[in-house]
Design an enzyme around this catalytic site. Structure first.
Site, short mmCIF file in Angstrom:
data_model
loop_
_atom_site.label_atom_id
_atom_site.label_comp_id
_atom_site.label_asym_id
_atom_site.label_seq_id
_atom_site.Cartn_x
_atom_site.Cartn_y
_atom_site.Cartn_z
N HIS A 1 0.86 -1.19 0.00
CA HIS A 1 0.00 0.00 0.00
C HIS A 1 0.90 1.24 0.00
O HIS A 1 1.97 1.23 0.62
CB HIS A 1 -0.90 -0.02 1.24
CG HIS A 1 -2.00 1.01 1.18
ND1 HIS A 1 -1.75 2.34 1.42
CD2 HIS A 1 -3.31 0.90 0.89
CE1 HIS A 1 -2.89 3.02 1.28
NE2 HIS A 1 -3.85 2.16 0.96
N GLU B 1 -4.13 2.03 -7.08
CA GLU B 1 -4.34 2.93 -5.95
C GLU B 1 -3.66 4.27 -6.22
O GLU B 1 -2.52 4.49 -5.76
CB GLU B 1 -3.72 2.29 -4.71
CG GLU B 1 -4.45 1.04 -4.26
CD GLU B 1 -5.23 1.32 -3.00
OE1 GLU B 1 -6.38 0.87 -2.92
OE2 GLU B 1 -4.72 2.02 -2.11
P1 PGA Z 1 -9.85 5.79 1.01
O1 PGA Z 1 -8.60 4.79 1.09
O2 PGA Z 1 -11.03 4.96 0.61
O3 PGA Z 1 -9.96 6.37 2.38
O4 PGA Z 1 -9.52 6.79 -0.05
C1 PGA Z 1 -8.42 3.89 0.05
C2 PGA Z 1 -7.14 3.15 0.15
O5 PGA Z 1 -6.23 3.52 0.91
O6 PGA Z 1 -7.03 2.18 -0.56
#
Ligand code: PGA
Length: 216
Positions: A90, A147
């Site tokens: 991530h 992402e």
């Molecule tokens: P968020 O986070 O939905 O708060 O934008 C998404 C993520 O970190 O994948």
């Protein structure tokens, strides 16, 4: 069937996690709903979550096997908790914990060896380098999450056309892999993403049981 990941990140304690499960009730959905709490919380609530038809995910996994690695959570540590998925790489881990493509590739190996599906998070700058670091024999066992950092936690979600484009690029790099999208997904925009990829990774909108129920 689509994937819907609830990534709680480092939010919630035992009491608020249990309350969330009580509030949400039993999940009835044609989709696969995966709850990814922090490590101590998964130990505490996994049985209850499974009873409510959630699958379980972790937000990270050690790049090393079990052994003398203080503070690491290895695949062996996760045995017995019915963990099906491990989010790896991530952008928050890459940024705050300085994880590299190679670290992520090692995490992919550890997860797959334990029968856990890795969810490899990428932004545009490192789609190809990340793919290159992972043994190509592992690609088909992974889910890749697009992402975009600009969309994470900002409310500035990526438009559908762009996601469609990047999904193509990811498939060029990783082959015919499952691809999901994450970044400011809510109940209002989730269907846009279902049209162009295999599911979503939800951060903020997964923290409130009512909001997440609506999204499902
Ligand atoms: P968020 O986070 O939905 O708060 O934008 C998404 C993520 O970190 O994948």
């Amino acid at each position: 069937m689509k994937y819907i990941f609830a990534n709680w990140k480092s939010n919630k304690n035992l009491e608020t996690a249990q309350q969330w499960l009580d509030d949400i009730g039993v999940v009835v959905s044609e989709h696969e709903i995966i709850l990814a709490p922090s490590f101590p919380l998964i130990g505490a609530i996994y049985a209850q979550a499974l009873e409510k038809n959630f699958k379980l995910g972790v937000q990270d996994i050690s790049p090393l096997s079990a052994g003398s690695y203080t503070g690491a959570v290895s695949a062996v540590n996760l045995e017995g908790f019915n963990v099906s998925y491990a989010i790896v790489g991530h952008s928050e881990r890459r940024h705050y914990f300085e994880e590299s493509d190679i670290d992520v590739a090692n995490k992919v190996d550890q997860a797959i060896e334990a029968g856990i599906t890795p969810v490899v998070c990428v932004d545009e700058e490192y789609i190809e380098s990340q793919a290159y670091s992972i043994d190509r024999k592992q690609y088909s066992k992974c889910i890749v999450a697009y992402e975009p950092i600009s969309a994470i936690g900002t409310g500035d979600e990526m438009n559908q056309r762009k996601v469609r484009e990047v999904v193509k690029r990811i498939k060029k790099a990783f082959g015919d892999v499952r691809v999901i999208y994450g970044g400011s997904v809510t109940g209002d925009n989730v269907n846009d993403y279902f049209e162009v990829c295999d599911g979503v990774l939800v951060g903020g909108a997964s923290l409130d049981a009512e909001k997440f129920k609506r999204l499902i």
